[in-house]
Design a protein around this motif. Structure first.
Motif, mmCIF file in Angstrom:
data_model
loop_
_atom_site.group_PDB
_atom_site.id
_atom_site.type_symbol
_atom_site.label_atom_id
_atom_site.label_comp_id
_atom_site.label_asym_id
_atom_site.label_seq_id
_atom_site.Cartn_x
_atom_site.Cartn_y
_atom_site.Cartn_z
ATOM 1 N N ARG A 111 12.976 -6.633 -4.230
ATOM 2 C CA ARG A 111 11.981 -7.209 -3.075
ATOM 3 C C ARG A 111 11.388 -5.911 -2.111
ATOM 4 N N ILE A 112 12.119 -4.984 -1.798
ATOM 5 C CA ILE A 112 11.557 -3.851 -0.873
ATOM 6 C C ILE A 112 10.418 -3.378 -1.604
ATOM 7 N N ALA A 120 8.857 -4.474 -4.329
ATOM 8 C CA ALA A 120 7.661 -5.348 -4.466
ATOM 9 C C ALA A 120 6.664 -5.702 -3.234
ATOM 10 N N ASP A 121 7.424 -5.776 -2.217
ATOM 11 C CA ASP A 121 6.665 -5.897 -0.878
ATOM 12 C C ASP A 121 5.630 -4.729 -0.676
ATOM 13 N N TYR A 122 6.152 -3.475 -0.822
ATOM 14 C CA TYR A 122 5.273 -2.436 -0.796
ATOM 15 C C TYR A 122 4.239 -2.428 -1.480
ATOM 16 N N GLU A 160 2.746 -4.728 -3.031
ATOM 17 C CA GLU A 160 1.899 -5.817 -3.016
ATOM 18 C C GLU A 160 1.040 -5.757 -1.687
ATOM 19 N N ASP A 161 1.656 -4.992 -0.671
ATOM 20 C CA ASP A 161 0.782 -5.106 0.676
ATOM 21 C C ASP A 161 1.415 -3.736 1.473
ATOM 22 N N HIS A 162 0.677 -2.717 1.307
ATOM 23 C CA HIS A 162 1.113 -1.397 2.545
ATOM 24 C C HIS A 162 -0.315 -1.025 2.882
ATOM 25 N N ASP A 198 9.624 -4.316 12.124
ATOM 26 C CA ASP A 198 9.242 -5.269 12.902
ATOM 27 C C ASP A 198 9.110 -5.013 14.389
#
Length: 310
Positions: A185-186, A188-190, A192-194, A220
């Motif tokens: 997940r970490i 994939a998040d990077y 997809e959008d960084h 955050d």
């Protein structure tokens, strides 16, 4: 193979590398040796003048003249070493880190331009050939820190981060697939959008193979970056890779304008915690939890980047 074969290859390779430095664009206004000193200061946790001399095989007087110039240009600061006052500690200033970044960017662009001329189907063969040359001439010697390169990820590296984290932590600590899911997940998040200006991944490469990684991503909390997924493969431990990866994150986070750098780890990861402590992180909280199939103690660590600015 004959001596002439080696000499012919040496001439070819020297000309090839020389072509990268067109009109001295790569290193201007510094020489190649001066640029190597900047690179070493930016990427090595060992920054005593004696260590620089040994790592780069430089004459003491020559290195002193280089450091004198760097000090006049505002690139470095020198002070007695905290470990041994008889030794001189050399550190890059903010200006020095900026110059190191420019030199690194130029080098990456030049090599990338060279590789763009190589068909994709041939790149694996090229990497294997380079690795073969290094391994043969190493004659079985143990790799040293000069054999390790930190680079940005290429296609396939993010998948390697997930696979290697899952396999290594399962083997060493018995963690289950829950941890693999977290890492996936970490990553994939990077992917997809960084924002490349404020987030980055580093891969440590040894003889053409990835052996370590780390990430720097936005947290955050305001003006705060988070260090994630620091890993060094067992075959490459003892080469200072963990220190180099954390050094890269700290420098990047500071230059990106973050004021704080935080991370979450577990108390069983003792080697990583020693690296964090060496870089000035402090433990701010810890809490027992049951995750990844184990009873663990999670820890939050924090580094005030403004307070540690050179």
């Amino acid at each position: 193979m004959t001596v002439q074969d080696v000499r012919a290859f040496n001439r070819f390779y020297t000309n090839l590398i020389g072509a990268l430095d067109y009109s001295r664009h790569l290193y201007a206004p510094y020489t190649l040796t001066e640029s190597r000193v900047v690179y070493e200061l930016a990427h090595s946790p060992r920054t005593d003048a004696a260590d620089l001399r040994a790592a780069l095989s430089l004459d003491a007087g020559y290195l002193s003249r280089i450091l004198n110039r760097f000090e006049r240009d505002g690139l470095v600061e020198r002070a007695p070493s905290g470990d041994d006052p008889r030794r001189t500690r050399v550190t890059l200033t903010a200006r020095g880190r900026e110059v190191a970044g420019v030199l690194d960017e130029r080098s990456t662009e030049a090599v990338g331009s060279l590789l763009s001329t190589v068909p994709a189907a041939e790149r694996t063969r090229l990497a294997e050939a380079m690795r073969t040359v290094r391994e043969i001439f190493s004659d079985g010697r143990r790799p040293d820190r000069d054999d390790v390169v930190l680079r940005e990820p290429v296609p396939g590296d993010l998948g390697w981060i997930v696979q290697r984290n899952a396999a290594l932590y399962a083997a060493e600590f018995g963690w289950n697939a829950e941890y693999e899911g977290l890492v996936a997940r970490i990553v994939a998040d990077y992917a997809e959008d960084h924002d490349p200006r404020t987030e980055r991944v580093w891969i440590a490469e040894l003889h053409g193979r990835p052996v370590g990684c780390v990430m720097c991503v936005r947290d955050d909390a305001p003006a705060t970056a988070r260090l994630r997924l620091l890993l060094v493969d067992p075959e490459a431990r003892g080469l200072g890779i963990g220190d180099r990866l954390v050094t890269a994150v700290v420098g990047f986070a500071r230059d990106a304008g973050y004021r704080h750098l935080v991370l979450w780890t577990n108390d069983v990861l003792s080697a990583a915690r020693r690296v964090y402590r060496r870089h000035g992180f402090t433990l701010v909280a810890e809490k027992p939890h049951h995750s990844f199939g184990k009873d663990l103690v999670g820890q939050d660590w924090r580094l005030d980047l403004a307070a540690t600015r050179e």
